[in-house]
Design an enzyme around this catalytic site. Sequence first.
Site, PDB file in Angstrom:
ATOM      1  N   GLN A  48      25.549  50.496  66.911  1.00 13.37           N
ATOM      2  CA  GLN A  48      25.142  50.567  68.374  1.00 13.37           C
ATOM      3  C   GLN A  48      25.500  49.399  68.982  1.00 13.37           C
ATOM      4  O   GLN A  48      25.502  50.128  69.765  1.00 13.37           O
ATOM      5  CB  GLN A  48      23.406  50.534  67.840  1.00 13.37           C
ATOM      6  CG  GLN A  48      22.708  50.662  68.772  1.00 13.37           C
ATOM      7  CD  GLN A  48      21.022  51.116  68.733  1.00 13.37           C
ATOM      8  OE1 GLN A  48      20.550  51.304  70.343  1.00 13.37           O
ATOM      9  NE2 GLN A  48      20.841  51.483  68.068  1.00 13.37           N
ATOM     10  N   LEU A  93      43.086  54.632  61.591  1.00 11.89           N
ATOM     11  CA  LEU A  93      44.134  53.583  60.768  1.00 11.89           C
ATOM     12  C   LEU A  93      43.559  53.024  59.547  1.00 11.89           C
ATOM     13  O   LEU A  93      42.064  52.277  60.046  1.00 11.89           O
ATOM     14  CB  LEU A  93      43.726  52.669  61.638  1.00 11.89           C
ATOM     15  CG  LEU A  93      45.294  51.595  62.210  1.00 11.89           C
ATOM     16  CD1 LEU A  93      46.405  52.691  61.523  1.00 11.89           C
ATOM     17  CD2 LEU A  93      45.703  50.605  62.455  1.00 11.89           C
ATOM     18  N   PHE A 112      31.741  43.716  62.900  1.00  6.54           N
ATOM     19  CA  PHE A 112      32.529  44.043  61.913  1.00  6.54           C
ATOM     20  C   PHE A 112      31.110  42.485  60.678  1.00  6.54           C
ATOM     21  O   PHE A 112      30.789  42.095  62.108  1.00  6.54           O
ATOM     22  CB  PHE A 112      33.679  43.547  60.841  1.00  6.54           C
ATOM     23  CG  PHE A 112      33.788  44.533  61.312  1.00  6.54           C
ATOM     24  CD1 PHE A 112      34.103  46.286  60.629  1.00  6.54           C
ATOM     25  CD2 PHE A 112      35.169  45.014  62.377  1.00  6.54           C
ATOM     26  CE1 PHE A 112      34.688  46.955  60.711  1.00  6.54           C
ATOM     27  CE2 PHE A 112      36.821  46.535  62.295  1.00  6.54           C
ATOM     28  CZ  PHE A 112      36.397  46.978  62.259  1.00  6.54           C
ATOM     29  N   GLY A 113      31.155  42.032  59.802  1.00  7.84           N
ATOM     30  CA  GLY A 113      30.288  41.518  58.971  1.00  7.84           C
ATOM     31  C   GLY A 113      31.204  39.826  59.398  1.00  7.84           C
ATOM     32  O   GLY A 113      32.117  39.970  59.330  1.00  7.84           O
ATOM     33  N   GLU A 128      18.450  45.958  63.867  1.00  3.92           N
ATOM     34  CA  GLU A 128      17.811  46.167  65.354  1.00  3.92           C
ATOM     35  C   GLU A 128      17.070  45.402  64.933  1.00  3.92           C
ATOM     36  O   GLU A 128      16.560  44.064  65.461  1.00  3.92           O
ATOM     37  CB  GLU A 128      17.864  47.595  65.326  1.00  3.92           C
ATOM     38  CG  GLU A 128      16.289  47.996  66.314  1.00  3.92           C
ATOM     39  CD  GLU A 128      16.952  46.680  68.531  1.00  3.92           C
ATOM     40  OE1 GLU A 128      15.974  46.100  68.787  1.00  3.92           O
ATOM     41  OE2 GLU A 128      17.925  47.157  68.499  1.00  3.92           O
ATOM     42  N   ASP A 186      20.338  46.228  69.363  1.00  5.93           N
ATOM     43  CA  ASP A 186      21.345  46.594  69.496  1.00  5.93           C
ATOM     44  C   ASP A 186      22.028  46.283  70.526  1.00  5.93           C
ATOM     45  O   ASP A 186      23.240  46.158  71.321  1.00  5.93           O
ATOM     46  CB  ASP A 186      21.613  47.705  68.339  1.00  5.93           C
ATOM     47  CG  ASP A 186      21.602  47.436  67.017  1.00  5.93           C
ATOM     48  OD1 ASP A 186      22.844  47.088  67.247  1.00  5.93           O
ATOM     49  OD2 ASP A 186      21.068  48.101  65.902  1.00  5.93           O
ATOM     50  N   GLY A 204       2.295  37.931  83.073  1.00 11.50           N
ATOM     51  CA  GLY A 204       2.825  37.529  83.581  1.00 11.50           C
ATOM     52  C   GLY A 204       1.395  36.681  85.155  1.00 11.50           C
ATOM     53  O   GLY A 204       0.629  36.667  84.806  1.00 11.50           O
ATOM     54  N   GLY A 205       2.118  36.790  85.816  1.00 13.80           N
ATOM     55  CA  GLY A 205       0.866  36.244  87.412  1.00 13.80           C
ATOM     56  C   GLY A 205      -0.025  36.837  87.704  1.00 13.80           C
ATOM     57  O   GLY A 205      -1.069  36.634  87.920  1.00 13.80           O
TER      58      GLY A 205
END
Length: 418
Positions: free
Chosen positions: A26, A80, A105-106, A147, A176, A251-252
């Site tokens: 992802q 490939l 990849f890792g 994730e 992700d 928040g405010g």
Amino acid sequence: MSTVPAQEAGGKALSGVRVLDMTHVQSGPSATQLLAWLGADVVKLEAVTGDVTRGQLRDIPDVDSLYFTMLNCNKRSITLNTKTDRGKELLTELIRRSDVLVENFGPGAVDRMGFPWERVRKINPRIVYASIKGFGEGPYTRFKAYEVVAQAMGGSMATTGFADGPPLATGAQIGDSGTGVHCVAGILAALYQRERTGRGQRVQVAMQHAVLNLCRVKIRDQQRLEHGPLPEYPDDTSGDEVPRSGNASGGGQPGWAVKCAPGGPNDYVYVIVQPAGWEPLTRLIGRPELARDPEWSTPAARLPKLAKVFQLVEEWSATLPKWDVLERLTAHDIPCGPVLSTQEIVRDASLAADGMIVQVPHPRRGTFTTVGSPLKLSDSPVEIDRSPLLGEHNDEVYGGELGLGDEELRRLAADGVI
């Protein structure tokens, strides 16, 4: 990279940019899909067995899953085997012809293929080489990232949920897809800089870092705790860590999700109480005297009793359907929004009209629903095209663009190279 103006090259912002997409699952595919939507030619390079998500969470047997189709629209697919000598030669040529390479990849996997950054930039000094990893350099580098692991380690889970419950994951894929958006920003910046320098560069984005960037307000509040409690949070904040904030806005301007009739799981409206909205809100809920009562009339007076404020609002809202609540609140310019279920979202005519819920035909799946581009550029309109079949563009890329003959293509396929 093409110097042809976008308007003359198909009206796309990234027309002429070739992206070699070596991503899977992802985080990477979400980034390259955005680049494809912006007009780049994204060539998805897959193992001969394909991206693993083609077969994950399938709803139709032997058909690419929605997981894959919804993250790989507007791309071309080639296969490939990069472990073979011929595969490495072809990858070298693909790198030479690309403006951007993206991989997730890792750690060290591309290096072990024989393509570390030092070699890649020698093959193509103008290439932008973008990598998404779970973590930056340090003790977490070799951890496997998913994730919710990124959410856990980036500050999100500790601050999501209610104070008396466990830490919770958010449904938004901030680990992700959130990282994918950050990666796109880095790639676009590198392409822009290349126009001045003529050189490509390395772009690195870590999932933990992207989540942390999205949780910056919680780091703000961690520092504020050094000077006293956080009154806008619904529960006691006298501790030394930012608590889970439930549905508080943090928040405010205080906010909360209030129940509506008939009481289903998503029969809620989120309401913000601004100073200017307090007087009309008190009239709506049948408590107009609170607009003049000094114990309630100012934000400072209401702050210590926010739970009671929203209890009063909910006593009113619970008697009405959420769309009625929405209509009455917006008539008085009170900020609010209904909690929309996933079903309501995919059926939302306004989202469809705005190109955010899209119906896409697929040769094997039939028509599927996906999310459209959130990026709206006046000179670069986006048309959502389907995801490619595995290896669908092998002949087009290897034959038509790299110049391989039909006999070699047949031999490479027979030998498992493509």
